[in-house]
Write a protein that holds these residues in place. Sequence first.
Motif, PDB file in Angstrom:
ATOM      1  N   ASN A  12       0.862  -1.189   0.000  1.00 44.14           N
ATOM      2  CA  ASN A  12       0.000   0.000   0.000  1.00 44.14           C
ATOM      3  C   ASN A  12       0.898   1.240   0.000  1.00 44.14           C
ATOM      4  OD1 ASN A  12      -1.697   2.157   0.651  1.00 44.14           O
ATOM      5  ND2 ASN A  12      -3.007   0.912   1.947  1.00 44.14           N
ATOM      6  N   ILE A  13       0.864   1.999  -1.070  1.00 41.13           N
ATOM      7  CA  ILE A  13       1.708   3.183  -1.212  1.00 41.13           C
ATOM      8  C   ILE A  13       1.467   4.173  -0.077  1.00 41.13           C
ATOM      9  CG2 ILE A  13       2.095   5.258  -2.611  1.00 41.13           C
ATOM     10  CD1 ILE A  13       3.512   2.869  -3.712  1.00 41.13           C
ATOM     11  N   HIS A  14       0.228   4.293   0.367  1.00 37.50           N
ATOM     12  CA  HIS A  14      -0.094   5.244   1.434  1.00 37.50           C
ATOM     13  C   HIS A  14       0.631   4.906   2.737  1.00 37.50           C
ATOM     14  CE1 HIS A  14      -4.104   6.053  -0.863  1.00 37.50           C
ATOM     15  NE2 HIS A  14      -3.104   6.781  -1.327  1.00 37.50           N
ATOM     16  N   ASP A  15       0.842   3.620   2.997  1.00 35.33           N
ATOM     17  CA  ASP A  15       1.578   3.227   4.203  1.00 35.33           C
ATOM     18  C   ASP A  15       2.996   3.768   4.153  1.00 35.33           C
ATOM     19  OD1 ASP A  15      -0.616   1.910   5.178  1.00 35.33           O
ATOM     20  OD2 ASP A  15       0.052  -0.094   4.571  1.00 35.33           O
ATOM     21  N   GLY A  16       3.621   3.693   2.976  1.00 34.24           N
ATOM     22  CA  GLY A  16       4.985   4.205   2.827  1.00 34.24           C
ATOM     23  C   GLY A  16       5.052   5.710   3.009  1.00 34.24           C
ATOM     24  N   ILE A  17       4.081   6.425   2.441  1.00 35.88           N
ATOM     25  CA  ILE A  17       4.050   7.885   2.591  1.00 35.88           C
ATOM     26  C   ILE A  17       3.838   8.266   4.054  1.00 35.88           C
ATOM     27  CG2 ILE A  17       2.845  10.005   1.946  1.00 35.88           C
ATOM     28  CD1 ILE A  17       2.109   8.646  -0.708  1.00 35.88           C
ATOM     29  N   ASP A  18       2.872   7.594   4.703  1.00 34.88           N
ATOM     30  CA  ASP A  18       2.560   7.922   6.096  1.00 34.88           C
ATOM     31  C   ASP A  18       3.741   7.631   7.013  1.00 34.88           C
ATOM     32  OD1 ASP A  18       0.048   8.783   5.428  1.00 34.88           O
ATOM     33  OD2 ASP A  18      -0.944   6.887   5.908  1.00 34.88           O
ATOM     34  N   SER A  19       4.440   6.525   6.782  1.00 29.22           N
ATOM     35  CA  SER A  19       5.593   6.207   7.624  1.00 29.22           C
ATOM     36  C   SER A  19       6.707   7.225   7.405  1.00 29.22           C
ATOM     37  CB  SER A  19       6.101   4.793   7.334  1.00 29.22           C
ATOM     38  OG  SER A  19       6.557   4.663   6.001  1.00 29.22           O
ATOM     39  N   THR A  20       6.852   7.712   6.172  1.00 26.72           N
ATOM     40  CA  THR A  20       7.859   8.740   5.895  1.00 26.72           C
ATOM     41  C   THR A  20       7.501  10.048   6.598  1.00 26.72           C
ATOM     42  OG1 THR A  20       8.256   7.750   3.717  1.00 26.72           O
ATOM     43  CG2 THR A  20       9.055   9.990   4.063  1.00 26.72           C
ATOM     44  N   LEU A  21       6.223  10.413   6.563  1.00 20.47           N
ATOM     45  CA  LEU A  21       5.783  11.629   7.257  1.00 20.47           C
ATOM     46  C   LEU A  21       6.036  11.516   8.759  1.00 20.47           C
ATOM     47  CD1 LEU A  21       2.410  12.340   5.398  1.00 20.47           C
ATOM     48  CD2 LEU A  21       4.544  13.615   5.185  1.00 20.47           C
ATOM     49  N   LEU A  22       5.862  10.319   9.287  1.00 19.27           N
ATOM     50  CA  LEU A  22       6.095  10.132  10.716  1.00 19.27           C
ATOM     51  C   LEU A  22       7.573  10.286  11.051  1.00 19.27           C
ATOM     52  CD1 LEU A  22       4.720   9.453  13.391  1.00 19.27           C
ATOM     53  CD2 LEU A  22       5.224   7.057  12.940  1.00 19.27           C
ATOM     54  N   ILE A  23       8.431   9.758  10.175  1.00 19.11           N
ATOM     55  CA  ILE A  23       9.871   9.897  10.375  1.00 19.11           C
ATOM     56  C   ILE A  23      10.266  11.374  10.406  1.00 19.11           C
ATOM     57  CG2 ILE A  23      12.141   9.461   9.344  1.00 19.11           C
ATOM     58  CD1 ILE A  23      10.948   6.972  10.513  1.00 19.11           C
ATOM     59  N   LEU A  24       9.609  12.182   9.576  1.00 19.04           N
ATOM     60  CA  LEU A  24       9.944  13.606   9.460  1.00 19.04           C
ATOM     61  C   LEU A  24       9.075  14.501  10.342  1.00 19.04           C
ATOM     62  CD1 LEU A  24      10.354  13.754   5.570  1.00 19.04           C
ATOM     63  CD2 LEU A  24      12.186  13.880   7.260  1.00 19.04           C
ATOM     64  N   GLN A  25       8.259  13.904  11.188  1.00 20.58           N
ATOM     65  CA  GLN A  25       7.284  14.675  11.960  1.00 20.58           C
ATOM     66  C   GLN A  25       7.929  15.784  12.784  1.00 20.58           C
ATOM     67  OE1 GLN A  25       5.089  12.621  15.144  1.00 20.58           O
ATOM     68  NE2 GLN A  25       3.211  13.394  14.214  1.00 20.58           N
ATOM     69  N   HIS A  26       9.125  15.528  13.315  1.00 14.58           N
ATOM     70  CA  HIS A  26       9.784  16.535  14.150  1.00 14.58           C
ATOM     71  C   HIS A  26      10.099  17.804  13.372  1.00 14.58           C
ATOM     72  CE1 HIS A  26      13.133  14.576  12.084  1.00 14.58           C
ATOM     73  NE2 HIS A  26      13.879  15.608  12.389  1.00 14.58           N
ATOM     74  N   ARG A  27      10.216  17.689  12.043  1.00 14.14           N
ATOM     75  CA  ARG A  27      10.541  18.857  11.229  1.00 14.14           C
ATOM     76  C   ARG A  27       9.303  19.683  10.868  1.00 14.14           C
ATOM     77  NH1 ARG A  27      14.554  18.328   6.417  1.00 14.14           N
ATOM     78  NH2 ARG A  27      14.462  20.578   6.839  1.00 14.14           N
ATOM     79  N   PHE A  28       8.126  19.088  11.030  1.00 13.94           N
ATOM     80  CA  PHE A  28       6.895  19.821  10.732  1.00 13.94           C
ATOM     81  C   PHE A  28       6.456  20.697  11.899  1.00 13.94           C
ATOM     82  CE2 PHE A  28       5.960  15.751   8.224  1.00 13.94           C
ATOM     83  CZ  PHE A  28       6.551  16.251   7.078  1.00 13.94           C
ATOM     84  N   LYS A  29       6.889  20.369  13.097  1.00 21.79           N
ATOM     85  CA  LYS A  29       6.398  21.053  14.285  1.00 21.79           C
ATOM     86  C   LYS A  29       6.815  22.519  14.309  1.00 21.79           C
ATOM     87  CE  LYS A  29       6.263  16.887  17.154  1.00 21.79           C
ATOM     88  NZ  LYS A  29       6.792  16.202  18.364  1.00 21.79           N
ATOM     89  N   ALA A  30       6.039  23.310  15.034  1.00 21.83           N
ATOM     90  CA  ALA A  30       6.318  24.747  15.145  1.00 21.83           C
ATOM     91  C   ALA A  30       7.643  24.975  15.861  1.00 21.83           C
ATOM     92  CB  ALA A  30       5.186  25.436  15.901  1.00 21.83           C
ATOM     93  N   THR A  31       8.339  26.031  15.460  1.00 22.85           N
ATOM     94  CA  THR A  31       9.590  26.427  16.100  1.00 22.85           C
ATOM     95  C   THR A  31       9.477  27.897  16.496  1.00 22.85           C
ATOM     96  OG1 THR A  31      10.665  27.168  14.040  1.00 22.85           O
ATOM     97  CG2 THR A  31      10.824  24.817  14.585  1.00 22.85           C
ATOM     98  N   THR A  32      10.551  28.409  17.073  1.00 25.82           N
ATOM     99  CA  THR A  32      10.553  29.832  17.447  1.00 25.82           C
ATOM    100  C   THR A  32      10.587  30.721  16.212  1.00 25.82           C
ATOM    101  OG1 THR A  32      12.963  29.714  17.657  1.00 25.82           O
ATOM    102  CG2 THR A  32      11.661  29.419  19.668  1.00 25.82           C
ATOM    103  N   GLN A  33      11.013  30.185  15.069  1.00 29.92           N
ATOM    104  CA  GLN A  33      11.098  30.972  13.841  1.00 29.92           C
ATOM    105  C   GLN A  33       9.825  30.922  12.987  1.00 29.92           C
ATOM    106  OE1 GLN A  33      13.795  28.785  14.610  1.00 29.92           O
ATOM    107  NE2 GLN A  33      14.844  30.512  15.575  1.00 29.92           N
TER     108      GLN A  33
END
Length: 310
Positions: free
Chosen positions: A139-160
């Motif tokens: 399932n291609i969506h599983d691969g996309i979702d797992s990749t988004l989870l790996i990168l989740q820390h980069r999506f979060k809000a920062t001071t900038q």
Amino acid sequence: EELEQRVSERTYELQDTLKQLQCTQAQMIQSEKMSSLGQLVAGVAHEINNPVSFIHGNLEHVTNYTDDLLNFIQLYQQHYPNPAPDIQQQAADIDLEYISADLPKTLSSMKTGTKRIREIVLSLRNFSRMDEADLKRVNIHDGIDSTLLILQHRFKATTQRPEIKIIKQYTNLPLVECYAGQLNQVFLNIISNSIDAVEQSNTARSIEEIRQNPNCITITTSLVNSKWVQIQIADNGIGIPEEIKQRIFDPFFTTKPIGKGTGMGMSISYQIIEKHSGKIEFTSTFGQGTEFIIQIPCDCSIPASDVQCI
């Protein structure tokens, strides 16, 4: 003149051969790194999964025991509304009423937490299929979702900046015959570049301006001609300048500072998609954003000439 031309041709051939050797060497190193990373992630996920599953399973029993004990206390209070002074004092000291109300909520939040950890572990295991050598239907969506989870820390809000919004527009897709780990690497490369692009677009904007026009990455999937899967990854980042568009898939080409990019990510992604008899293209407007369009056949036996990238 003929000798000079032959020397020039031979020099060009040698340069081209050297470039191909360097590219092959870099790909081998990158593949080895990703394989090692996959094995490491799979091992860590396995080690985390065992104790978390034990805790998650036992929380169900603890919840039942807690409910029984609280019900017993309530029944005791109904039949003995005026307990001894020592019992009254102890109930006041420990704030029995608050504990009775809060303990079930605490256990519920713990169950939610362990469930979330198990989901993360599952995503790590899905993403870590880097060393799988065989074609598999996934399932291609599983691969996309797992990749988004790996990168989740980069999506979060920062001071900038505020958080980067991820918009998923998924269509029901059939299982796709592919090398799952390699496709996950393509998703990782493109989405990482999208994050870099939207962050770079923020350098000249205030936080208030970013809030009014938030950073956004949109991932859209669709089925083309009932035989091909299409994945579109679009961002509203800084975009790609016209003068370097032709070099995006070139080996060793990068616009990132030294130490932040090898210039192999997009080149390897291009070759992985080609290996799947697929196509990868992009459209970009400098200052507005970029969209990558990937098309791969559901079945590797489908000829690449059956469809053209939009």
